[in-house]
Design a protein around this motif. Structure first.
Motif, PDB file in Angstrom:
ATOM      1  N   ARG A  25      47.084  49.479  48.968  1.00 49.84           N
ATOM      2  CA  ARG A  25      47.417  48.091  48.646  1.00 49.84           C
ATOM      3  C   ARG A  25      48.852  48.007  48.137  1.00 49.84           C
ATOM      4  NH1 ARG A  25      43.275  46.348  51.281  1.00 49.84           N
ATOM      5  NH2 ARG A  25      41.300  46.720  50.302  1.00 49.84           N
ATOM      6  N   ARG A  26      49.500  46.913  48.468  1.00 48.09           N
ATOM      7  CA  ARG A  26      50.872  46.706  47.997  1.00 48.09           C
ATOM      8  C   ARG A  26      50.895  46.101  46.603  1.00 48.09           C
ATOM      9  NH1 ARG A  26      55.249  46.564  51.507  1.00 48.09           N
ATOM     10  NH2 ARG A  26      56.103  44.941  50.200  1.00 48.09           N
ATOM     11  N   GLN A  27      49.813  45.415  46.226  1.00 46.95           N
ATOM     12  CA  GLN A  27      49.788  44.732  44.939  1.00 46.95           C
ATOM     13  C   GLN A  27      48.619  45.202  44.087  1.00 46.95           C
ATOM     14  OE1 GLN A  27      49.620  40.526  45.921  1.00 46.95           O
ATOM     15  NE2 GLN A  27      51.824  40.373  45.608  1.00 46.95           N
ATOM     16  N   ILE A  28      48.851  45.165  42.787  1.00 44.68           N
ATOM     17  CA  ILE A  28      47.785  45.427  41.822  1.00 44.68           C
ATOM     18  C   ILE A  28      46.934  44.169  41.756  1.00 44.68           C
ATOM     19  CG2 ILE A  28      47.277  45.810  39.382  1.00 44.68           C
ATOM     20  CD1 ILE A  28      50.033  47.198  39.176  1.00 44.68           C
ATOM     21  N   ASP A  29      45.614  44.347  41.817  1.00 47.90           N
ATOM     22  CA  ASP A  29      44.704  43.209  41.678  1.00 47.90           C
ATOM     23  C   ASP A  29      43.755  43.490  40.515  1.00 47.90           C
ATOM     24  OD1 ASP A  29      43.659  40.713  42.212  1.00 47.90           O
ATOM     25  OD2 ASP A  29      43.373  41.106  44.337  1.00 47.90           O
ATOM     26  N   THR A  30      42.814  42.584  40.276  1.00 45.63           N
ATOM     27  CA  THR A  30      41.950  42.708  39.098  1.00 45.63           C
ATOM     28  C   THR A  30      41.139  43.991  39.106  1.00 45.63           C
ATOM     29  OG1 THR A  30      40.134  41.438  40.099  1.00 45.63           O
ATOM     30  CG2 THR A  30      41.775  40.202  38.835  1.00 45.63           C
ATOM     31  N   GLU A  31      40.666  44.394  40.294  1.00 46.10           N
ATOM     32  CA  GLU A  31      39.865  45.621  40.348  1.00 46.10           C
ATOM     33  C   GLU A  31      40.703  46.835  39.969  1.00 46.10           C
ATOM     34  OE1 GLU A  31      41.069  44.728  44.689  1.00 46.10           O
ATOM     35  OE2 GLU A  31      40.449  43.602  42.923  1.00 46.10           O
ATOM     36  N   HIS A  32      41.991  46.822  40.280  1.00 42.40           N
ATOM     37  CA  HIS A  32      42.866  47.937  39.908  1.00 42.40           C
ATOM     38  C   HIS A  32      43.098  47.945  38.399  1.00 42.40           C
ATOM     39  CE1 HIS A  32      44.101  46.899  44.162  1.00 42.40           C
ATOM     40  NE2 HIS A  32      43.443  48.048  44.260  1.00 42.40           N
ATOM     41  N   LEU A  33      43.222  46.748  37.805  1.00 36.91           N
ATOM     42  CA  LEU A  33      43.358  46.688  36.345  1.00 36.91           C
ATOM     43  C   LEU A  33      42.108  47.233  35.664  1.00 36.91           C
ATOM     44  CD1 LEU A  33      45.107  43.220  35.851  1.00 36.91           C
ATOM     45  CD2 LEU A  33      46.103  45.489  35.486  1.00 36.91           C
ATOM     46  N   LEU A  34      40.929  46.878  36.196  1.00 43.88           N
ATOM     47  CA  LEU A  34      39.686  47.411  35.634  1.00 43.88           C
ATOM     48  C   LEU A  34      39.664  48.935  35.748  1.00 43.88           C
ATOM     49  CD1 LEU A  34      36.871  47.045  34.388  1.00 43.88           C
ATOM     50  CD2 LEU A  34      35.984  46.722  36.711  1.00 43.88           C
ATOM     51  N   LEU A  35      40.025  49.449  36.910  1.00 37.11           N
ATOM     52  CA  LEU A  35      40.055  50.906  37.095  1.00 37.11           C
ATOM     53  C   LEU A  35      41.088  51.552  36.171  1.00 37.11           C
ATOM     54  CD1 LEU A  35      39.770  51.108  40.985  1.00 37.11           C
ATOM     55  CD2 LEU A  35      37.995  51.656  39.300  1.00 37.11           C
ATOM     56  N   GLY A  36      42.201  50.875  35.953  1.00 36.91           N
ATOM     57  CA  GLY A  36      43.220  51.381  35.033  1.00 36.91           C
ATOM     58  C   GLY A  36      42.699  51.455  33.614  1.00 36.91           C
ATOM     59  N   VAL A  37      41.962  50.443  33.191  1.00 43.86           N
ATOM     60  CA  VAL A  37      41.357  50.449  31.853  1.00 43.86           C
ATOM     61  C   VAL A  37      40.339  51.578  31.756  1.00 43.86           C
ATOM     62  CG1 VAL A  37      39.821  49.150  30.317  1.00 43.86           C
ATOM     63  CG2 VAL A  37      41.799  48.023  31.350  1.00 43.86           C
ATOM     64  N   LEU A  38      39.555  51.781  32.813  1.00 45.02           N
ATOM     65  CA  LEU A  38      38.528  52.823  32.811  1.00 45.02           C
ATOM     66  C   LEU A  38      39.110  54.229  32.791  1.00 45.02           C
ATOM     67  CD1 LEU A  38      36.054  51.328  35.433  1.00 45.02           C
ATOM     68  CD2 LEU A  38      35.794  51.356  32.945  1.00 45.02           C
ATOM     69  N   ALA A  39      40.382  54.355  33.170  1.00 43.19           N
ATOM     70  CA  ALA A  39      41.010  55.680  33.240  1.00 43.19           C
ATOM     71  C   ALA A  39      41.098  56.351  31.874  1.00 43.19           C
ATOM     72  CB  ALA A  39      42.400  55.566  33.866  1.00 43.19           C
ATOM     73  N   ASP A  40      41.133  55.574  30.798  1.00 46.74           N
ATOM     74  CA  ASP A  40      41.203  56.130  29.446  1.00 46.74           C
ATOM     75  C   ASP A  40      39.816  56.056  28.817  1.00 46.74           C
ATOM     76  OD1 ASP A  40      41.726  56.925  26.864  1.00 46.74           O
ATOM     77  OD2 ASP A  40      43.207  55.358  26.453  1.00 46.74           O
ATOM     78  N   ALA A  41      39.063  57.135  28.939  1.00 45.64           N
ATOM     79  CA  ALA A  41      37.668  57.164  28.480  1.00 45.64           C
ATOM     80  C   ALA A  41      37.532  56.975  26.974  1.00 45.64           C
ATOM     81  CB  ALA A  41      37.013  58.478  28.899  1.00 45.64           C
ATOM     82  N   ASP A  42      38.614  57.177  26.222  1.00 39.91           N
ATOM     83  CA  ASP A  42      38.544  57.055  24.767  1.00 39.91           C
ATOM     84  C   ASP A  42      39.006  55.698  24.260  1.00 39.91           C
ATOM     85  OD1 ASP A  42      37.619  59.676  24.515  1.00 39.91           O
ATOM     86  OD2 ASP A  42      39.663  60.472  24.519  1.00 39.91           O
ATOM     87  N   SER A  43      39.358  54.785  25.159  1.00 49.82           N
ATOM     88  CA  SER A  43      39.854  53.484  24.716  1.00 49.82           C
ATOM     89  C   SER A  43      38.709  52.635  24.169  1.00 49.82           C
ATOM     90  CB  SER A  43      40.536  52.749  25.876  1.00 49.82           C
ATOM     91  OG  SER A  43      39.583  52.329  26.830  1.00 49.82           O
ATOM     92  N   LEU A  44      39.070  51.668  23.358  1.00 45.01           N
ATOM     93  CA  LEU A  44      38.084  50.762  22.779  1.00 45.01           C
ATOM     94  C   LEU A  44      37.341  50.004  23.873  1.00 45.01           C
ATOM     95  CD1 LEU A  44      36.868  49.432  20.239  1.00 45.01           C
ATOM     96  CD2 LEU A  44      38.693  47.742  20.382  1.00 45.01           C
ATOM     97  N   ALA A  45      38.060  49.588  24.903  1.00 47.06           N
ATOM     98  CA  ALA A  45      37.443  48.843  26.001  1.00 47.06           C
ATOM     99  C   ALA A  45      36.346  49.661  26.674  1.00 47.06           C
ATOM    100  CB  ALA A  45      38.507  48.432  27.014  1.00 47.06           C
ATOM    101  N   VAL A  46      36.617  50.924  26.956  1.00 46.92           N
ATOM    102  CA  VAL A  46      35.626  51.775  27.626  1.00 46.92           C
ATOM    103  C   VAL A  46      34.459  52.060  26.691  1.00 46.92           C
ATOM    104  CG1 VAL A  46      35.244  54.035  28.698  1.00 46.92           C
ATOM    105  CG2 VAL A  46      37.310  52.744  29.221  1.00 46.92           C
ATOM    106  N   ARG A  47      34.743  52.238  25.413  1.00 45.86           N
ATOM    107  CA  ARG A  47      33.654  52.457  24.457  1.00 45.86           C
ATOM    108  C   ARG A  47      32.710  51.253  24.407  1.00 45.86           C
ATOM    109  NH1 ARG A  47      36.426  53.688  19.205  1.00 45.86           N
ATOM    110  NH2 ARG A  47      38.362  53.477  20.341  1.00 45.86           N
ATOM    111  N   VAL A  48      33.276  50.045  24.440  1.00 47.43           N
ATOM    112  CA  VAL A  48      32.445  48.838  24.418  1.00 47.43           C
ATOM    113  C   VAL A  48      31.592  48.762  25.682  1.00 47.43           C
ATOM    114  CG1 VAL A  48      32.514  46.305  24.503  1.00 47.43           C
ATOM    115  CG2 VAL A  48      33.962  47.534  22.881  1.00 47.43           C
ATOM    116  N   LEU A  49      32.210  49.061  26.826  1.00 44.05           N
ATOM    117  CA  LEU A  49      31.453  49.057  28.085  1.00 44.05           C
ATOM    118  C   LEU A  49      30.316  50.079  28.038  1.00 44.05           C
ATOM    119  CD1 LEU A  49      34.417  48.706  30.584  1.00 44.05           C
ATOM    120  CD2 LEU A  49      32.578  47.038  30.219  1.00 44.05           C
ATOM    121  N   ARG A  50      30.617  51.255  27.506  1.00 42.20           N
ATOM    122  CA  ARG A  50      29.595  52.303  27.408  1.00 42.20           C
ATOM    123  C   ARG A  50      28.456  51.858  26.491  1.00 42.20           C
ATOM    124  NH1 ARG A  50      33.044  56.597  27.100  1.00 42.20           N
ATOM    125  NH2 ARG A  50      33.366  56.202  24.916  1.00 42.20           N
ATOM    126  N   GLU A  51      28.802  51.234  25.357  1.00 38.85           N
ATOM    127  CA  GLU A  51      27.778  50.745  24.423  1.00 38.85           C
ATOM    128  C   GLU A  51      26.960  49.608  25.033  1.00 38.85           C
ATOM    129  OE1 GLU A  51      29.965  49.786  20.890  1.00 38.85           O
ATOM    130  OE2 GLU A  51      30.411  51.892  20.482  1.00 38.85           O
TER     131      GLU A  51
END
Length: 191
Positions: A25-51
């Motif tokens: 893809r030439r552009q970042i879209d929402t699914e790429h942002l979600l995958l980018g957030v998921l890349a850091d397993a120790d982030s608060l966002a991923v912890r909330v998703l896991r919980e």
């Protein structure tokens, strides 16, 4: 705006860019942002998703399912609805590939276009993803935070609510309003 991003949030945007490139893809879209957030397993966002009971691998698989075959983005319910009115999507796709070759529906990566005296930059951010990043800033300001973290990007994805990322989160069994409350509670607990 990017000067307010934490190192983790900047890394999430870089990972989103890498995900978009890897998907052709030439552009970042929402699914790429979600995958980018998921890349850091120790982030608060991923912890909330896991919980909330969602595994990052399940969300990645959901994104892959929606972006396969050129990013048609059809959910299982959409495929079932088409089937009910007599349209077999797999048969249509097979027929197209039979006529035009494998991966005929995949968007070909356009070659570099040159204009006299101007250089065109590849890539960028889709309008929907740009809106998510703007919403992340608004979320941070609304919470009186001076920084934008991965949790704010997740809040921006939830508030935007219409992209592939929101669709994947919903299909994973999450209620977007409930997830929003969970993120806000986690932010209060972290403060």
């Amino acid at each position: 705006m990017f000067e307010r991003f934490t190192d983790r949030a900047r890394e999430a945007v870089r990972a989103a860019r890498d995900e978009a490139r890897a998907a052709g893809r030439r552009q970042i879209d929402t699914e790429h942002l979600l995958l980018g957030v998921l890349a850091d397993a120790d982030s608060l966002a991923v912890r909330v998703l896991r919980e909330a009971g969602v595994r990052a691998d399940d969300l990645r698989a959901g994104v892959a399912r929606h972006t396969a075959d050129g990013g048609a983005g059809l959910a299982e319910a959409d495929v079932a609805a088409l089937r009910e009115i007599g349209i077999d999507l797999s048969a249509v796709l097979a027929r197209i590939e039979e006529s035009f070759g494998p991966d005929a529906l995949r968007a070909a990566a356009p070659g570099p276009r040159r204009r006299w005296g101007r250089r065109q930059r590849p890539g960028g951010v889709s309008p929907r993803a740009k809106k998510v990043l703007e919403l992340a800033l608004r979320e941070a300001l609304g919470l009186r935070h001076r920084h934008i973290g991965t949790e704010h990007i997740l809040l921006g994805l939830l508030r935007e609510g219409g992209g592939t990322a929101a669709l994947v989160l919903t299909e994973a069994g999450l209620d977007l309003a409930d997830l929003r409350r969970r993120v806000e509670n986690a932010l209060r607990m972290a403060a």
